[in-house]
Structures are given as structure tokens and as C-alpha cells.
Design a protein around this motif. Structure first.
Motif, mmCIF file in Angstrom:
data_model
loop_
_atom_site.group_PDB
_atom_site.id
_atom_site.type_symbol
_atom_site.label_atom_id
_atom_site.label_comp_id
_atom_site.label_asym_id
_atom_site.label_seq_id
_atom_site.Cartn_x
_atom_site.Cartn_y
_atom_site.Cartn_z
ATOM 1 N N ASP A 7 8.402 -6.316 -0.233
ATOM 2 C CA ASP A 7 9.653 -6.047 0.471
ATOM 3 C C ASP A 7 9.923 -4.550 0.362
ATOM 4 O O ASP A 7 10.735 -4.109 -0.441
ATOM 5 C CB ASP A 7 10.795 -6.859 -0.130
ATOM 6 C CG ASP A 7 12.081 -6.726 0.675
ATOM 7 O OD1 ASP A 7 12.097 -6.004 1.697
ATOM 8 O OD2 ASP A 7 13.077 -7.343 0.277
ATOM 9 N N CYS A 8 9.206 -3.788 1.174
ATOM 10 C CA CYS A 8 9.244 -2.327 1.070
ATOM 11 C C CYS A 8 10.642 -1.738 1.230
ATOM 12 O O CYS A 8 10.953 -0.723 0.598
ATOM 13 C CB CYS A 8 8.292 -1.710 2.090
ATOM 14 S SG CYS A 8 6.572 -2.114 1.752
ATOM 15 N N ASP A 9 11.486 -2.363 2.048
ATOM 16 C CA ASP A 9 12.837 -1.845 2.246
ATOM 17 C C ASP A 9 13.675 -1.938 0.972
ATOM 18 O O ASP A 9 14.571 -1.134 0.752
ATOM 19 C CB ASP A 9 13.542 -2.579 3.378
ATOM 20 C CG ASP A 9 12.927 -2.266 4.735
ATOM 21 O OD1 ASP A 9 12.331 -1.173 4.870
ATOM 22 O OD2 ASP A 9 13.037 -3.104 5.638
ATOM 23 N N SER A 10 13.394 -2.904 0.118
ATOM 24 C CA SER A 10 14.167 -3.103 -1.105
ATOM 25 C C SER A 10 13.557 -2.416 -2.319
ATOM 26 O O SER A 10 14.242 -2.165 -3.295
ATOM 27 C CB SER A 10 14.292 -4.595 -1.406
ATOM 28 O OG SER A 10 15.040 -5.226 -0.413
ATOM 29 N N CYS A 11 12.277 -2.148 -2.282
ATOM 30 C CA CYS A 11 11.562 -1.703 -3.476
ATOM 31 C C CYS A 11 11.526 -0.182 -3.624
ATOM 32 O O CYS A 11 12.078 0.367 -4.553
ATOM 33 C CB CYS A 11 10.145 -2.280 -3.451
ATOM 34 S SG CYS A 11 9.103 -1.774 -4.808
ATOM 35 N N GLY A 12 10.797 0.490 -2.779
ATOM 36 C CA GLY A 12 10.708 1.939 -2.823
ATOM 37 C C GLY A 12 9.580 2.501 -3.670
ATOM 38 O O GLY A 12 9.405 3.710 -3.744
ATOM 39 N N CYS A 29 6.301 2.430 -3.218
ATOM 40 C CA CYS A 29 5.314 3.125 -2.386
ATOM 41 C C CYS A 29 5.834 4.491 -1.935
ATOM 42 O O CYS A 29 5.100 5.474 -1.932
ATOM 43 C CB CYS A 29 4.929 2.278 -1.184
ATOM 44 S SG CYS A 29 4.022 0.787 -1.633
ATOM 45 N N THR A 30 7.093 4.536 -1.567
ATOM 46 C CA THR A 30 7.692 5.800 -1.141
ATOM 47 C C THR A 30 7.738 6.789 -2.296
ATOM 48 O O THR A 30 7.404 7.959 -2.129
ATOM 49 C CB THR A 30 9.118 5.560 -0.596
ATOM 50 O OG1 THR A 30 9.046 4.640 0.487
ATOM 51 C CG2 THR A 30 9.754 6.856 -0.140
ATOM 52 N N MET A 31 8.116 6.314 -3.457
ATOM 53 C CA MET A 31 8.205 7.184 -4.629
ATOM 54 C C MET A 31 6.858 7.813 -4.962
ATOM 55 O O MET A 31 6.784 8.983 -5.335
ATOM 56 C CB MET A 31 8.706 6.382 -5.826
ATOM 57 C CG MET A 31 8.965 7.208 -7.056
ATOM 58 S SD MET A 31 9.860 6.219 -8.269
ATOM 59 C CE MET A 31 8.616 6.058 -9.520
ATOM 60 N N TYR A 32 5.796 7.049 -4.797
ATOM 61 C CA TYR A 32 4.459 7.540 -5.127
ATOM 62 C C TYR A 32 3.685 7.967 -3.889
ATOM 63 O O TYR A 32 2.462 8.005 -3.899
ATOM 64 C CB TYR A 32 3.692 6.493 -5.942
ATOM 65 C CG TYR A 32 4.308 6.346 -7.308
ATOM 66 C CD1 TYR A 32 4.196 7.354 -8.249
ATOM 67 C CD2 TYR A 32 5.051 5.221 -7.639
ATOM 68 C CE1 TYR A 32 4.801 7.243 -9.488
ATOM 69 C CE2 TYR A 32 5.650 5.101 -8.875
ATOM 70 C CZ TYR A 32 5.521 6.114 -9.799
ATOM 71 O OH TYR A 32 6.118 6.009 -11.019
ATOM 72 N N ARG A 33 4.408 8.342 -2.847
ATOM 73 C CA ARG A 33 3.840 8.889 -1.622
ATOM 74 C C ARG A 33 2.744 8.002 -1.038
ATOM 75 O O ARG A 33 1.649 8.461 -0.722
ATOM 76 C CB ARG A 33 3.336 10.306 -1.863
ATOM 77 C CG ARG A 33 4.458 11.207 -2.365
ATOM 78 C CD ARG A 33 3.984 12.588 -2.723
ATOM 79 N NE ARG A 33 5.051 13.265 -3.438
ATOM 80 C CZ ARG A 33 4.857 13.946 -4.557
ATOM 81 N NH1 ARG A 33 3.673 14.068 -5.084
ATOM 82 N NH2 ARG A 33 5.872 14.529 -5.143
ATOM 83 N N ASN A 34 3.058 6.723 -0.949
ATOM 84 C CA ASN A 34 2.161 5.703 -0.391
ATOM 85 C C ASN A 34 0.840 5.558 -1.141
ATOM 86 O O ASN A 34 -0.168 5.173 -0.564
ATOM 87 C CB ASN A 34 1.919 5.961 1.100
ATOM 88 C CG ASN A 34 3.180 5.795 1.904
ATOM 89 O OD1 ASN A 34 3.968 4.893 1.647
ATOM 90 N ND2 ASN A 34 3.401 6.674 2.855
ATOM 91 N N GLN A 35 0.865 5.853 -2.427
ATOM 92 C CA GLN A 35 -0.314 5.660 -3.260
ATOM 93 C C GLN A 35 -0.086 4.467 -4.185
ATOM 94 O O GLN A 35 1.016 4.240 -4.642
ATOM 95 C CB GLN A 35 -0.575 6.899 -4.115
ATOM 96 C CG GLN A 35 -0.931 8.128 -3.314
ATOM 97 C CD GLN A 35 -1.195 9.290 -4.224
ATOM 98 O OE1 GLN A 35 -2.073 9.235 -5.068
ATOM 99 N NE2 GLN A 35 -0.407 10.343 -4.069
ATOM 100 N N ASP A 36 -1.141 3.764 -4.464
ATOM 101 C CA ASP A 36 -1.088 2.638 -5.380
ATOM 102 C C ASP A 36 -0.782 3.149 -6.793
ATOM 103 O O ASP A 36 -1.482 4.042 -7.286
ATOM 104 C CB ASP A 36 -2.437 1.924 -5.356
ATOM 105 C CG ASP A 36 -2.483 0.685 -6.229
ATOM 106 O OD1 ASP A 36 -1.603 0.495 -7.093
ATOM 107 O OD2 ASP A 36 -3.424 -0.107 -6.036
ATOM 108 N N PRO A 37 0.254 2.632 -7.458
ATOM 109 C CA PRO A 37 0.565 3.073 -8.820
ATOM 110 C C PRO A 37 -0.616 2.937 -9.789
ATOM 111 O O PRO A 37 -0.736 3.714 -10.735
ATOM 112 C CB PRO A 37 1.730 2.172 -9.238
ATOM 113 C CG PRO A 37 2.406 1.854 -7.950
ATOM 114 C CD PRO A 37 1.282 1.704 -6.960
ATOM 115 N N MET A 38 -1.508 1.989 -9.540
ATOM 116 C CA MET A 38 -2.690 1.863 -10.394
ATOM 117 C C MET A 38 -3.558 3.115 -10.301
ATOM 118 O O MET A 38 -4.157 3.541 -11.288
ATOM 119 C CB MET A 38 -3.510 0.623 -10.020
ATOM 120 C CG MET A 38 -2.800 -0.680 -10.315
ATOM 121 S SD MET A 38 -2.374 -0.918 -12.059
ATOM 122 C CE MET A 38 -3.991 -1.088 -12.761
#
Length: 63
Positions: free
Chosen positions: A26-31, A33-42
Motif C-alpha cells: 500500500d504505497c500511498d500509506s507506507c512511504g 519506497c519513497t524514503m529510500y528513493r525506490n530502492q529495496d531496503p534490503m
């Protein structure tokens, strides 16, 4: 609590990242991906998982 590099295993650090940045589809609620500039946190935290860089040092780059 963030696992300390010197007192945790690679597996513990990896599990921490997986749990902390779990995709809720739920990208609209989470953020995340946006915080990490569309990169996987892993990928973002790979150096932390490997034990070569501190979690907060990596986090600071994205704030």
C-alpha cells in the motif's frame, strides 16, 4: 532495538531489516519506497547486514 553490528549475527541483522521494512503493498500509506528513493531496503542496508557499516550511518544518508 537495532541489533549492534558487533553483538549480532548477519542473520539477525538481515531479519531485523526484513521485519522493519516489510512491504505492506500500500504505497500511498507506507512511504518506505519513497524514503529510500525506490530502492529495496534490503539493498540499501546491505552493508549493515554484512556488518561493514552502522545502521544509523546508512539511515542518515537518506534523511
Amino acid at each position: 532495538m537495532i541489533p549492534d553490528i558487533e553483538k549480532s549475527t548477519r542473520e539477525e541483522r538481515e531479519q531485523y531489516i526484513r521485519e522493519r521494512f516489510k512491504c505492506i503493498s500500500d504505497c500511498d500509506s507506507c512511504g518506505i519506497c519513497t524514503m529510500y528513493r525506490n530502492q529495496d531496503p534490503m539493498l540499501v542496508y546491505q552493508e549493515y547486514i554484512d556488518g561493514t557499516k552502522d545502521f544509523m550511518e546508512i539511515t542518515a544518508k537518506y534523511r
